[in-house]
Design a protein around this motif. Structure first.
Motif, short mmCIF file in Angstrom:
data_model
loop_
_atom_site.label_atom_id
_atom_site.label_comp_id
_atom_site.label_asym_id
_atom_site.label_seq_id
_atom_site.Cartn_x
_atom_site.Cartn_y
_atom_site.Cartn_z
N GLU A 8 19.95 6.44 60.57
CA GLU A 8 18.75 5.72 61.30
C GLU A 8 19.29 5.19 62.64
O GLU A 8 18.45 5.29 63.72
N PHE A 44 19.31 7.68 65.41
CA PHE A 44 17.78 8.11 65.85
C PHE A 44 17.36 6.66 66.77
O PHE A 44 16.60 7.12 67.96
N ARG A 45 17.60 5.48 66.27
CA ARG A 45 17.03 4.56 67.14
C ARG A 45 17.73 4.53 68.51
O ARG A 45 17.20 3.88 69.15
N LYS A 93 15.52 7.07 70.50
CA LYS A 93 14.23 7.02 70.47
C LYS A 93 13.41 6.39 71.47
O LYS A 93 13.89 5.48 72.11
N ASP A 125 7.65 6.80 67.66
CA ASP A 125 8.75 7.10 66.77
C ASP A 125 9.22 8.45 67.21
O ASP A 125 9.13 9.28 66.19
N THR A 185 10.64 14.46 66.99
CA THR A 185 10.13 13.54 66.19
C THR A 185 11.17 13.12 65.09
O THR A 185 12.09 13.65 65.00
N ARG A 186 10.85 11.79 64.40
CA ARG A 186 11.91 11.24 63.62
C ARG A 186 12.05 12.31 62.53
O ARG A 186 13.24 12.49 61.99
N GLU A 187 11.04 13.03 62.01
CA GLU A 187 11.40 13.98 61.14
C GLU A 187 12.31 15.12 61.17
O GLU A 187 13.04 15.46 60.74
N CYS A 198 15.96 13.71 62.22
CA CYS A 198 16.85 13.29 60.97
C CYS A 198 16.96 14.52 60.06
O CYS A 198 18.19 14.56 59.63
#
Length: 285
Positions: free
Chosen positions: A100, A103-104, A107, A112, A151-153, A156
């Motif tokens: 997480e 990703f952050r 981003k 998101d 994208t987040r999906e 990750c």
């Protein structure tokens, strides 16, 4: 408008090399279980293994649990935190908090998702150029649908598949990922993905100039006639490139001798490739 490529039969599903974990099952038992599956199920097991690195028994168990839905089984596999190293011998632990944070770090503030600025920053931290072909391998593992966006999906999920939850681990993985571009079978999967990845919404064909840049990135290790092909299409091809021509070019590069002596002019080749072969044979280009 495309390049007038002829249609050809779909390529048969290639059953990829399977992974095994010693101790999970006896070889005879594993073979018996696989032989009890039909061809479509065996292909799904092989595809599941390609994405996850899981052994055959675990792959089959997940697929059975989710009614042989490959996408659902793979998603649940990673959601539950499973991951296997390349040898399949040991699971790779993924720390959700570290992932997480990773990703952050990249981003976009207003979304998101990771946008082009974040991708540039990630590449800087990885000590690579955004134009390095290994970025296409990363996008492939993330199953990214749009250039310049994770994208987040997607991000990750890709990091889970690769067993990476921080930049150092991803940096250490780059040479292995780069090596897939040297393997003809693995590179073909990435090559096929790249065409769809590069399309704008609603497009069916890619502009020639964009194809040329991707060919330079992906085909150099595999296509002895690459420079002649690039000269040919830049001079002769005014239309966009269809997916059929894109994929058949890979077959030309990897399955036909560099002197084109075994090229079948009566085969189901796209017109553009027929014209290229004829031109090389007649003029040497």
């Amino acid at each position: 408008q495309g390049d007038g490529a002829q249609l050809r039969p779909a390529a048969p599903c290639v059953v990829l090399r399977q992974w095994r974990v010693v101790g999970l099952a006896s070889p005879a038992g594993a073979r018996a279980r696989m032989s009890a599956l039909n061809r479509q199920q065996r292909d799904k097991v092989a595809n599941f293994q390609q994405v996850t690195g899981a052994p055959a028994k675990l792959a089959a168990d997940f697929l059975k649990r989710y009614s042989w839905s490959l996408d659902q089984a793979v998603d649940i596999f990673f959601t539950e935190g499973h991951s296997f190293s390349k040898g399949g011998a040991a699971p790779v632990a993924i720390d959700p908090k570290l992932l997480e944070a990773l990703f952050r770090k990249y981003k976009a503030p207003e979304a998101d998702a990771i946008h082009s600025e974040g991708i540039q920053e990630l590449c800087t931290d990885l000590n690579i150029s955004p134009m390095d072909p290994v970025t296409l391998v990363l996008s492939y593992h993330c199953r990214a649908e749009q250039m310049g966006v994770f994208t987040r999906e997607e991000f990750c999920g890709g990091m889970q598949r690769l067993g990476c939850d921080d930049v150092a681990k991803l940096r250490a993985k780059l040479e292995e990922l780069r090596g897939t571009l040297q393997d003809r079978t693995a590179c073909k999967d990435i090559y096929a993905y790249t065409f769809q990845f590069a399309l704008d919404q609603g497009q069916r064909c890619l502009p020639v100039d964009m194809c040329v840049e991707f060919w330079k990135l992906l085909l150099r290790p595999h296509f002895a006639l690459l420079d002649k092909w690039l000269n040919f299409v830049e001079q002769r091809c005014k239309n966009a490139i269809s997916k059929d021509t894109w994929m058949m070019l890979y077959d030309l590069a990897t399955q036909v001798k560099p002197d084109l002596s075994d090229y079948d002019m009566n085969g189901a080749w796209p017109v553009l490739i027929d014209e290229f072969v004829e031109t090389v044979k007649c003029t040497g280009l």
